[in-house]
Design a protein around this motif. Sequence first.
Motif, PDB file in Angstrom:
ATOM      1  N   ALA A 122       1.118  -1.247   0.229  1.00 13.12           N
ATOM      2  CA  ALA A 122      -0.061  -0.031  -0.062  1.00 13.12           C
ATOM      3  C   ALA A 122       0.911   1.303   0.143  1.00 13.12           C
ATOM      4  O   ALA A 122       2.008   1.078   0.149  1.00 13.12           O
ATOM      5  N   ILE A 123       0.310   2.312  -0.009  1.00 12.55           N
ATOM      6  CA  ILE A 123       0.811   3.607  -0.075  1.00 12.55           C
ATOM      7  C   ILE A 123       0.168   4.318   1.334  1.00 12.55           C
ATOM      8  O   ILE A 123      -0.764   3.680   1.702  1.00 12.55           O
ATOM      9  N   TYR A 124       0.826   4.940   2.084  1.00 11.57           N
ATOM     10  CA  TYR A 124       0.265   5.754   3.174  1.00 11.57           C
ATOM     11  C   TYR A 124       0.097   7.278   3.503  1.00 11.57           C
ATOM     12  O   TYR A 124       1.297   7.685   2.699  1.00 11.57           O
ATOM     13  N   THR A 125      -0.607   7.878   3.946  1.00 11.07           N
ATOM     14  CA  THR A 125      -0.081   9.412   4.204  1.00 11.07           C
ATOM     15  C   THR A 125      -0.461   9.473   5.826  1.00 11.07           C
ATOM     16  O   THR A 125      -1.632   8.749   6.396  1.00 11.07           O
ATOM     17  N   ARG A 126       0.140  10.453   6.656  1.00 15.00           N
ATOM     18  CA  ARG A 126      -0.122  10.676   7.964  1.00 15.00           C
ATOM     19  C   ARG A 126       0.078  12.333   8.115  1.00 15.00           C
ATOM     20  O   ARG A 126       1.080  12.840   7.588  1.00 15.00           O
ATOM     21  N   VAL A 127      -0.833  12.821   8.738  1.00 14.45           N
ATOM     22  CA  VAL A 127      -0.804  14.248   8.978  1.00 14.45           C
ATOM     23  C   VAL A 127      -0.373  14.345  10.478  1.00 14.45           C
ATOM     24  O   VAL A 127      -1.258  14.038  11.397  1.00 14.45           O
ATOM     25  N   ASP A 128       0.874  14.909  10.719  1.00  9.98           N
ATOM     26  CA  ASP A 128       1.118  15.200  12.137  1.00  9.98           C
ATOM     27  C   ASP A 128       0.435  16.472  12.804  1.00  9.98           C
ATOM     28  O   ASP A 128       0.527  17.450  11.734  1.00  9.98           O
ATOM     29  N   THR A 129      -0.147  16.810  14.051  1.00  3.94           N
ATOM     30  CA  THR A 129      -0.528  17.820  14.192  1.00  3.94           C
ATOM     31  C   THR A 129       0.605  18.654  15.125  1.00  3.94           C
ATOM     32  O   THR A 129       1.295  17.914  15.963  1.00  3.94           O
ATOM     33  N   LYS A 130       0.185  19.716  15.501  1.00  7.00           N
ATOM     34  CA  LYS A 130       0.794  20.745  16.443  1.00  7.00           C
ATOM     35  C   LYS A 130       0.623  20.571  18.038  1.00  7.00           C
ATOM     36  O   LYS A 130       1.731  20.637  18.799  1.00  7.00           O
ATOM     37  N   ASN A 131      -0.475  19.856  18.292  1.00  7.16           N
ATOM     38  CA  ASN A 131      -0.715  19.545  19.615  1.00  7.16           C
ATOM     39  C   ASN A 131      -0.602  17.750  20.142  1.00  7.16           C
ATOM     40  O   ASN A 131      -1.340  17.640  20.879  1.00  7.16           O
ATOM     41  N   ASP A 132       0.101  17.068  19.046  1.00  2.15           N
ATOM     42  CA  ASP A 132       0.207  15.753  19.551  1.00  2.15           C
ATOM     43  C   ASP A 132      -0.961  15.042  19.299  1.00  2.15           C
ATOM     44  O   ASP A 132      -1.227  13.866  20.120  1.00  2.15           O
ATOM     45  N   GLU A 133      -2.111  15.306  18.721  1.00  2.00           N
ATOM     46  CA  GLU A 133      -3.417  14.789  18.299  1.00  2.00           C
ATOM     47  C   GLU A 133      -3.131  14.058  17.007  1.00  2.00           C
ATOM     48  O   GLU A 133      -2.386  14.262  16.190  1.00  2.00           O
ATOM     49  N   TYR A 134      -4.105  13.082  16.776  1.00  2.00           N
ATOM     50  CA  TYR A 134      -4.245  12.414  15.699  1.00  2.00           C
ATOM     51  C   TYR A 134      -4.682  13.389  14.388  1.00  2.00           C
ATOM     52  O   TYR A 134      -5.607  13.852  14.469  1.00  2.00           O
ATOM     53  N   GLY A 135      -4.112  13.537  13.300  1.00  2.00           N
ATOM     54  CA  GLY A 135      -4.505  14.171  12.115  1.00  2.00           C
ATOM     55  C   GLY A 135      -5.150  13.185  11.105  1.00  2.00           C
ATOM     56  O   GLY A 135      -5.355  12.009  11.492  1.00  2.00           O
ATOM     57  N   PHE A 136      -5.098  13.561   9.952  1.00  2.00           N
ATOM     58  CA  PHE A 136      -5.610  12.528   8.890  1.00  2.00           C
ATOM     59  C   PHE A 136      -4.929  11.476   8.725  1.00  2.00           C
ATOM     60  O   PHE A 136      -3.303  11.581   8.802  1.00  2.00           O
ATOM     61  N   PHE A 137      -5.029  10.134   8.472  1.00  2.00           N
ATOM     62  CA  PHE A 137      -4.296   9.084   8.369  1.00  2.00           C
ATOM     63  C   PHE A 137      -4.981   7.950   7.474  1.00  2.00           C
ATOM     64  O   PHE A 137      -6.269   7.620   7.417  1.00  2.00           O
ATOM     65  N   ASP A 138      -4.265   7.803   6.507  1.00  2.00           N
ATOM     66  CA  ASP A 138      -4.750   6.607   5.643  1.00  2.00           C
ATOM     67  C   ASP A 138      -3.802   5.577   5.378  1.00  2.00           C
ATOM     68  O   ASP A 138      -2.785   5.987   4.542  1.00  2.00           O
ATOM     69  N   ASN A 139      -3.937   4.322   5.603  1.00  2.00           N
ATOM     70  CA  ASN A 139      -2.741   3.265   5.102  1.00  2.00           C
ATOM     71  C   ASN A 139      -3.306   2.190   4.073  1.00  2.00           C
ATOM     72  O   ASN A 139      -2.613   1.103   3.978  1.00  2.00           O
ATOM     73  N   MET A 140      -4.550   2.382   3.828  1.00  2.00           N
ATOM     74  CA  MET A 140      -5.136   1.563   2.472  1.00  2.00           C
ATOM     75  C   MET A 140      -5.508   0.198   3.312  1.00  2.00           C
ATOM     76  O   MET A 140      -5.521  -0.904   2.496  1.00  2.00           O
ATOM     77  N   ARG A 141      -5.505   0.067   4.500  1.00  2.00           N
ATOM     78  CA  ARG A 141      -5.761  -1.039   5.205  1.00  2.00           C
ATOM     79  C   ARG A 141      -7.215  -1.734   4.669  1.00  2.00           C
ATOM     80  O   ARG A 141      -7.346  -2.913   4.487  1.00  2.00           O
TER      81      ARG A 141
END
Length: 336
Positions: A21-40
């Motif tokens: 797969a490909i994946y994308t992860r958005v890291d945030t300024k306050n250490d919370e979860y941002g957008f994430f998709d790993n095509m699972r």
Amino acid sequence: MKFKLSADIKVENIDKVAWGAIYTRVDTKNDEYGFFDNMRDRPVLSNEWKNYEINGHIDENSSKLVFGGICISNGKFYFDNFELYIENLQTGELEKTTINNHNFENNPANIKLSGWDTDFPKITADFEKGYAYNLIKDDPERGYSLVIEGKNIKIDDYNLIGEREEYTPQIGTLVSMLNNLSDRVEYHVKNLDQRELDHLHDEKANSIGALIMHLAAAEKIYQLYTFENRGFNDEEEKFWGPALYLDDAGRETYKGHDVEYYLKIYREVRAVTLEEFKKRDDEWLKKTNPTRSSNNHYYWFHVMEHQSSHLGQILFLKKRIPPPPPIIVKEKKKID
């Protein structure tokens, strides 16, 4: 702001659980979860080249966009032609962004992936065990492609609830749940400093440090109930009592320590649990101690769900820790 990541992928499966797969992860300024998709939910299983894409979003709280490829289990995983598009807020159109060495044509002779991070412990130059990468011309028309090969890979069972080696089936399943939760507790507290561990949300709250000790103390008392048919002795009560009962005693006792102080105790308690479970079987789980009304399975189910309950509390408190006070540097007065 919208974005799109795309890449060409194909997978040559060696075992039935391999996927890419490909994946994308958005890291945030306050250490919370941002957008994430790993095509699972839509893994790449085909051995023919196809283009795949992920569509996501970035907002004002985002700090970094991370992307790449995923290889799971034993097989050959081919990647090529990564492309990233970012929305132009003035026109609303997705515009192509430069990715260094997006098609792996740079420096193929010495197999250096210019522009890509390969500093990952599971990726080596040994094609006999683990993951190793190479640049090959799989298709003459497309030039070089990245291939990552996995051999003799043992699947990480972190997210697989079920039997475990060295344990009977029901106990192994219980172990898998206990370890999944304790790993998640560690993940969420491992980077907290002393100030964050000691923070009290209000006068009746418990600190995160005290809650980690509470999880260890609860597991300790159920070890004694089920493995030794007893409660705390005087010495154990003195050490574990403030952690088990919390309130004012816990608030006063657990402060001034770094996270490793708490995690070391937490891990040591779990190590005893795991060793003792190896000595028992599924029939033992069914047994009810003559002096108590619950069976052993209930007690250890409670230890598991107790971790889950307090993990939620830890996450609540973690999000409400105030930022550190600003450092004020006083200017020295000049003496004429």
